[in-house]
Design a protein around this motif. Structure first.
Motif, PDB file in Angstrom:
ATOM      1  N   VAL A  14       0.653  -1.257  -0.037  1.00  0.00           N
ATOM      2  CA  VAL A  14      -0.055   0.093   0.052  1.00  0.00           C
ATOM      3  C   VAL A  14       0.942   1.313  -0.018  1.00  0.00           C
ATOM      4  N   GLY A  15       0.534   1.999  -0.970  1.00  0.00           N
ATOM      5  CA  GLY A  15       1.629   3.272  -1.256  1.00  0.00           C
ATOM      6  C   GLY A  15       2.616   2.952  -2.388  1.00  0.00           C
ATOM      7  N   ASN A  16       2.669   3.966  -3.153  1.00  0.00           N
ATOM      8  CA  ASN A  16       3.388   3.789  -4.481  1.00  0.00           C
ATOM      9  C   ASN A  16       4.520   5.004  -4.636  1.00  0.00           C
ATOM     10  N   GLY A  17       5.441   5.249  -3.614  1.00  0.00           N
ATOM     11  CA  GLY A  17       6.308   6.022  -3.532  1.00  0.00           C
ATOM     12  C   GLY A  17       7.472   5.512  -3.681  1.00  0.00           C
ATOM     13  N   ALA A  20       8.232   2.188  -1.804  1.00  0.00           N
ATOM     14  CA  ALA A  20       7.714   1.065  -2.431  1.00  0.00           C
ATOM     15  C   ALA A  20       8.470   0.670  -3.651  1.00  0.00           C
ATOM     16  N   GLY A  45      -1.877   2.401  -5.016  1.00  0.00           N
ATOM     17  CA  GLY A  45      -1.150   3.858  -4.906  1.00  0.00           C
ATOM     18  C   GLY A  45      -2.060   5.044  -4.869  1.00  0.00           C
ATOM     19  N   ARG A  54      10.705  11.377  -6.384  1.00  0.00           N
ATOM     20  CA  ARG A  54      10.088  12.643  -5.573  1.00  0.00           C
ATOM     21  C   ARG A  54      11.142  13.960  -5.214  1.00  0.00           C
ATOM     22  N   ALA A 117       3.444   1.203   2.820  1.00  0.00           N
ATOM     23  CA  ALA A 117       4.499   2.280   2.559  1.00  0.00           C
ATOM     24  C   ALA A 117       3.880   3.765   2.152  1.00  0.00           C
ATOM     25  N   THR A 118       3.072   4.049   3.138  1.00  0.00           N
ATOM     26  CA  THR A 118       2.396   5.338   2.941  1.00  0.00           C
ATOM     27  C   THR A 118       2.906   6.544   2.938  1.00  0.00           C
ATOM     28  N   ARG A 139       4.739  18.504  -1.928  1.00  0.00           N
ATOM     29  CA  ARG A 139       4.868  17.009  -1.925  1.00  0.00           C
ATOM     30  C   ARG A 139       4.797  16.282  -3.181  1.00  0.00           C
ATOM     31  N   ASN A 254       1.912   9.539   7.281  1.00  0.00           N
ATOM     32  CA  ASN A 254       0.654   9.097   6.927  1.00  0.00           C
ATOM     33  C   ASN A 254       0.664   7.611   7.444  1.00  0.00           C
ATOM     34  N   LEU A 257      -3.644   4.881   8.685  1.00  0.00           N
ATOM     35  CA  LEU A 257      -4.357   3.510   8.078  1.00  0.00           C
ATOM     36  C   LEU A 257      -3.734   2.727   9.077  1.00  0.00           C
ATOM     37  N   GLU A 287       8.523   6.658   5.414  1.00  0.00           N
ATOM     38  CA  GLU A 287       8.315   7.767   6.333  1.00  0.00           C
ATOM     39  C   GLU A 287       7.260   7.452   6.931  1.00  0.00           C
ATOM     40  N   VAL A 299      16.038   9.677   2.086  1.00  0.00           N
ATOM     41  CA  VAL A 299      15.799   8.307   1.378  1.00  0.00           C
ATOM     42  C   VAL A 299      16.849   7.388   1.892  1.00  0.00           C
ATOM     43  N   LEU A 302      15.932   4.822   4.082  1.00  0.00           N
ATOM     44  CA  LEU A 302      14.836   4.127   3.505  1.00  0.00           C
ATOM     45  C   LEU A 302      15.154   3.023   2.562  1.00  0.00           C
TER      46      LEU A 302
END
Ligand code: FAD
Length: 421
Positions: A14-17, A20, A45, A54, A117-118, A139, A254, A257, A287, A299, A302
């Motif tokens: 979950v999350g596509n940043g 992920a 995502g 990003r 991975a939100t 962002r 985030n 969730l 994050e 990063v 990460l």
């Protein structure tokens, strides 16, 4: 409910940043190495794009690159790797007993292993009228494109926050030829990365780029005209014109969730050294997590979290993640900043400093019992990586002081040592 009709376990991310994206690379690399697929992977995502860099949004804003160039995994990429990609719809619910997640569109996806991975979002400030049109939190691609569209027709902008992101936003907006004023609560810029002297030098350099600064001040309220921002009032009473405002004062994980579905954590989702949350079959990284009380905003760590998680999920290997000091850099063309560890010396510590105000060069090493515990470099950062390595290794540099402040070469060459002494 959608699930893959296969005997392989299902892994849902979950999350596509950025993290992920890195986790997928790590998973695929292991899959290629083993010559076998371990999971049916689904990525969900909230943003419509595939994973993108990003970090480079600052360069997009400064018109040094394009959105297209920073997308690292487009929709075709997922398809070509046999990964199911659901984009543009956030996950809003986790059913832990039955093991499925649900998106805002009502789509349910089953999992055997779930990875959160939100990431995080830009923090809000307690200023009146923060939700007016043309006030951006910096962002996403959407934020950046919005800022660029407004900047193209604006003549003045206010940036809130004198950290790395705020400075990069101010620099990018100034390149549109508009009057940019940066408001920062602290008395000097980059106060977490630089000391007062280096911060003052940075201010001078950025003033030369046409950026104005209001330091030691905060936004009290934004002024409105036809639903859009037209100015800002500062706590000092000062009024600024602004057809565009960017808020870059920090980040908020985030984590809702995970936390609202029973995972442990205070500010973020708590994970152990192996990226495992308090619930079986739910991992988290990036994050949105806290690890031994620390949260993340750059990063470097990460990437190591992604390695740790991939090793556990694929190879059942337990490679603990360790948080380490990181060096920071500023992505503003022509401004060289390097900082790691402590910024301010404390009682009993030694500070070795050189400053050339005219050349705008400043260097400081903070030494504690012979070991480097802090590096602040401005203007000439060539020895940054070397100092950082010495700091990380905990090497005793007493014999190389004070020459080491002139750079690696001076500390190592006997001839230069004599000159410097
Ligand atoms: C402009 C800018 C410049 C930066 N520059 C640097 C730099 O120079 N160096 C550096 O180290 N770091 C930099 N950073 C920070 C870096 O981008 C982050 O550390 C990194 O992106 C974090 O990765 P992440 O995957 O945890 O979160 P993100 O990259 O934020 O990705 C999280 C993704 O999850 C999605 N999401 C959230 N909730 C849900 C949900 N419920 N369902 C589905 N999807 C969801 C989000 O929409 C987002 O796409 C910068 C950040 C910005 C904004």
């Amino acid at each position: 409910m959608s699930a893959h009709s296969t005997s392989l376990p299902s892994l849902v991310i979950v999350g596509n940043g950025m993290v992920a994206g890195r986790l997928l690379d790590e998973l695929l690399e292991r899959q290629n190495r083993d010559g076998a697929k371990h999971y049916e992977i689904t990525v969900i995502g909230a943003e419509p794009h595939g994973s993108y860099n990003r970090i480079m949004l600052s360069s997009v804003l400064a018109k040094d690159t394009s959105v297209k160039a920073i997308v690292q995994k487009d929709h075709d990429w997922y398809q070509s790797k046999g990964i199911r990609f659901i984009s543009g719809s956030p996950v809003t619910a986790i059913e832990r007993e039955a093991k499925w997640v649900e998106t805002a569109c009502g789509q349910r996806v089953s999992y055997d292993e779930l990875v959160l991975a939100t990431g995080s979002r830009a923090a809000r400030i307690p200023a009146e009228n923060l939700d007016l049109n043309n006030i951006f939190l910096f962002r996403t691609i959407a934020d950046t494109e919005g800022m660029m569209q407004v900047a193209a027709g604006a003549s003045s902008a206010v940036v809130v926050g004198g950290g790395l992101l705020g400075l990069e936003a101010a620099y990018g907006l100034a390149k549109f030829g508009i009057k940019v004023t940066l408001v920062h609560r602290s008395g000097w810029l980059l106060n977490r990365q630089l000391d007062k002297q280096a911060g003052a030098m940075l201010k001078t350099v950025m003033q030369d780029m046409g950026i104005e600064f209001c330091l030691g001040d905060e936004i009290a309220s934004f002024r409105e005209q036809n639903g859009s921002v037209c100015g800002a009032r500062l706590k000092s009473g000062r009024e600024l014109r602004a057809e565009l405002a960017v808020v870059a004062t920090g980040i908020t994980p985030n984590a809702e969730l995970g936390l609202e579905h029973g995972l442990n954590g205070q500010r973020a989702i708590d994970v152990d050294d192996f990226m495992q949350s308090s619930a079986a079959n739910i991992s988290a990284l990036g994050e949105c997590i806290e690890h031994r009380g620390a949260t993340f905003g750059l990063v470097d760590p990460l990437w190591r979290q992604a390695e740790t998680l991939a090793a556990r999920l694929v190879n059942r290997e337990l490679v603990p993640f360790e948080n380490q000091a990181i060096a920071t850099k500023l992505k503003v063309s022509g401004v060289q900043v390097f900082s790691a560890g402590q910024v301010q010396e404390q009682a009993g510590q030694r500070a070795v400093v050189i400053e050339d105000k005219q050349a705008r060069i400043y260097r400081k090493l903070i030494i504690d019992q012979g070991r480097i515990v802090g590096v602040v470099l401005f203007g000439d950062v060539r020895s940054g990586a070397h100092y950082f390595d010495l700091m990380q290794a905990g090497k005793n540099v007493s014999a190389d002081l004070p020459q080491l402040i002139f750079g690696q070469e001076f500390a190592e060459s006997p001839g230069d040592k004599e000159l410097a002494a």
